[in-house]
Design an enzyme around this catalytic site. Sequence first.
Site, PDB file in Angstrom:
ATOM      1  N   SER A  24     -18.514  79.210  73.018  1.00 28.56           N
ATOM      2  CA  SER A  24     -17.639  78.074  72.735  1.00 28.56           C
ATOM      3  C   SER A  24     -17.020  77.524  74.032  1.00 28.56           C
ATOM      4  CB  SER A  24     -16.568  78.510  71.732  1.00 28.56           C
ATOM      5  OG  SER A  24     -15.881  77.409  71.213  1.00 28.56           O
ATOM      6  N   ASP A  81     -23.012  72.233  63.669  1.00 26.56           N
ATOM      7  CA  ASP A  81     -21.752  72.651  64.279  1.00 26.56           C
ATOM      8  C   ASP A  81     -20.800  71.456  64.367  1.00 26.56           C
ATOM      9  OD1 ASP A  81     -19.702  73.629  65.920  1.00 26.56           O
ATOM     10  OD2 ASP A  81     -21.067  74.871  67.081  1.00 26.56           O
ATOM     11  N   HIS A 140     -19.853  77.216  63.481  1.00 23.57           N
ATOM     12  CA  HIS A 140     -19.371  77.585  64.813  1.00 23.57           C
ATOM     13  C   HIS A 140     -18.682  78.951  64.838  1.00 23.57           C
ATOM     14  CE1 HIS A 140     -18.125  76.633  68.906  1.00 23.57           C
ATOM     15  NE2 HIS A 140     -16.985  77.205  68.622  1.00 23.57           N
TER      16      HIS A 140
END
Length: 653
Positions: free
Chosen positions: A484, A570, A616
Amino acid sequence: MKSEQENWNDISPMYKAMTKRIREKLEELHNKYMFSSGSPRIRFGENVYFEDNGCIFLSKADDECEGNARILFSTEELGFPDVFLQRIRISPDQRYMAISLKSVNSEESTCVVMKLGHFPVLEKVIPSVFNFDWATNDVLYYTSQKNLKCQNVFMTTFTHQKYTKLVYTEEDARFFVDIYCTKDRRFLTINSNSKTTSEVWLVDCRHPFKAPALVQARTQGIIYHVEHRNDELYILTTYGEPAEYKLMKTPVASSGKENWQLVYALEQKTKVVDFEMFSDDCIMFLKNAGLLHLNVISFVSHSVQSIKLPTWACEFELESHPEPTTSSCYFQLSSPVHPPKRFAYSFKENNLIEQAVEEVPISTNCHTTRLLAKSKDETLVPITVFHNRNSKELHRKPLLVHVYGAYGIDLNMSFKEEKLLLIEEGWILAYCHVRGGGELGLSWHKDGCQQNKLKGLHDLKACITLLHKLGFSQPKLTALEAASAGGVLAGALCNTDPELIRAMVLQAPFVDVLNTMMKTHLPLTIEEQEEWGNPLEDDKCMKYIKSYCPYQNIKPQCYPSVFITAHENDQRIPLLGVLQYVQKLRKAAQDHASRTSKKGNWIPNIILNIQANGSHCDSSWEDSLNEVARQLAFLKKELEDVCHLQHHSKSCK
């Protein structure tokens, strides 16, 4: 996207056999360690509620045989396939149970309300929920979530006159709303938080239909969270100097910050991990320089006891809903290579008790080292290193470096089977606690966000350089792992100092900061301006982001090999940015190789694996197992091949 999927289909067979072997080892470790830890339990008087394999059970506290437990809910039987249970809330009189169900393909949850009894009945299904709690026996408050935003709070009743009503709306797109019930169930708190500022409203659980009351109007830069005891609000807040967390209190009737009185101030560079209220005490779970401890604050004697936790521990997790009158506080400790172990703090004995349970002893002989690296501006940056005690010639061992450095969030150092596997196979693991993260308190985050982002990059470089200098591996045996927002620093280092690492593994990485922060239609852009700045309104900010943004700074040079996993749907990291990053990186590496074509010139493998499923934040154990096994197969091929070549050349000499 289609060409990347075709590319992955061509490349993946070379990792297939190794992936299968790694997967089998990981499954073995999971079965060995994780099943012994059991599922969290929620205790209500004599009743204990627990979840197992998609079902919720009820048993008696004094009944040690789980075979006697009664099933209250089954995801399969009630027609909710392919979901996992995320949150359970029992109404105060135990007549109702609210459960959130989460699909791996969505960030939104479904709330299911069951009416309990001899034959539990499905009472209500509420879609797109973030969190919820009971104000009274039959009044449930919940927050709705849409496009990653959570700005509305609803109340729904389960009396004869059933209805649902909107009770609160947050107008500012930077703020995210959640709800929490105080430990004594006196108030339900509506918490509206941005990255730097917060505001709390109180719902009186004795009068759940009354309008919420404001505790303290939001003041830019002040964060506060509220608990309640004996008609006083206990407030964990950044208000006052220094701007780190402190515990304050005030009467409920006069809750404005001018009435807040200091109860306890934390030491500087200390991270508050959790805070739990009890009848006569509160416990603060703290982290300082990588070491965990808990502070017990007595409201009776006004004393503070500091209890050190085992030095191997890196993470702790409080067990669900301890009752305020309990005599002990139960929690689990873990580290990347230590499976969760149960502990209790006894208020009566004032000591830490290690829970004796039948569990498999940890077979690894792992050593934990804590280091400090001197960054470019002389700031000391903590590093936590794990390696096998029996390893010799550490400079010849592969090293996996971890980094995050954003949002004031600590690096995840909970137990992972793959980390234990790497230690057993002689690898070194290093966790770099760079600025931008939260490991040394709020100032550590502030010193690494917006116009300070480059400090996190300098910290990461200093950490890896120190590790190599001290004999922990060497550049051609070093890999970097990030997920991330950690992809910003990892990708930036890849551009500025590619010679420090041989390979990089990125999970759903944020690599196109500039373009993302220019697109205000994306769900998180406005909310995240407090972390990255606003390049649309500030030219200086635009230039600064451009100076470190991974995508913007790719150039023809010798890059490390890169393996990226991304998710097709995502909502947090747009796939387009990842696709463009991969294609630009691959072209730059190929351009460099063609310009400097020599015999045996090394060309990095740049691989993108796009997952059709998953979101995610969450993956099922099965999906994450496949993903992790593929990533490890890539790392082993990139790094261990070098180890074998080194060993062979040494033997030849």
